[in-house]
Scaffold this motif. Structure first.
Motif, PDB file in Angstrom:
ATOM      1  N   GLN A 187       0.830  -1.202   0.000  1.00 25.53           N
ATOM      2  CA  GLN A 187       0.000   0.000   0.000  1.00 25.53           C
ATOM      3  C   GLN A 187       0.866   1.254   0.000  1.00 25.53           C
ATOM      4  O   GLN A 187       0.571   2.216  -0.700  1.00 25.53           O
ATOM      5  N   THR A 224      -6.483  -4.183  -0.616  1.00 22.94           N
ATOM      6  CA  THR A 224      -7.372  -4.719   0.417  1.00 22.94           C
ATOM      7  C   THR A 224      -7.975  -6.040  -0.047  1.00 22.94           C
ATOM      8  O   THR A 224      -8.112  -6.980   0.738  1.00 22.94           O
ATOM      9  N   ASN A 235      -7.385  -9.848   1.687  1.00 27.85           N
ATOM     10  CA  ASN A 235      -8.516 -10.673   2.096  1.00 27.85           C
ATOM     11  C   ASN A 235      -8.666 -11.930   1.239  1.00 27.85           C
ATOM     12  O   ASN A 235      -9.678 -12.619   1.318  1.00 27.85           O
ATOM     13  N   TRP A 238     -13.841  -7.627   2.316  1.00 25.90           N
ATOM     14  CA  TRP A 238     -13.885  -8.705   3.312  1.00 25.90           C
ATOM     15  C   TRP A 238     -15.243  -9.393   3.334  1.00 25.90           C
ATOM     16  O   TRP A 238     -15.401 -10.408   3.974  1.00 25.90           O
TER      17      TRP A 238
END
Length: 73
Positions: free
Chosen positions: A5, A33, A37, A67
């Motif tokens: 990131q 992200t 996940n 998520w």
């Protein structure tokens, strides 16, 4: 886990404009992200954008977060 990131955020400094950098930062954040996940980023973004285009209710936007997406197998 945070290194991708931060590297991507630094790379977005060369996006051409302030707004371009902000837009790239948002997209990069969603991609990383999804990876964290265990979700394939292209499938996640495609599904999410299709759901929004099909009229997914704004008050249920939490359902579209990475998520809550089924992990890649």
């Amino acid at each position: 886990a945070i290194r991708p990131q931060t590297l991507t955020r630094k790379n977005s400094l060369f996006a051409g404009s302030d707004e371009g950098g902000k837009a790239w930062g948002r997209i990069a954040f969603l991609i990383e992200t999804a990876k964290i996940n265990g979700v394939e980023p292209f499938a996640y973004l495609k599904s999410t954008l299709e759901a929004i285009a099909a009229g997914h209710p704004q008050h249920r936007i939490d359902e579209l977060l990475p998520w809550n997406f089924p992990p890649s197998s």
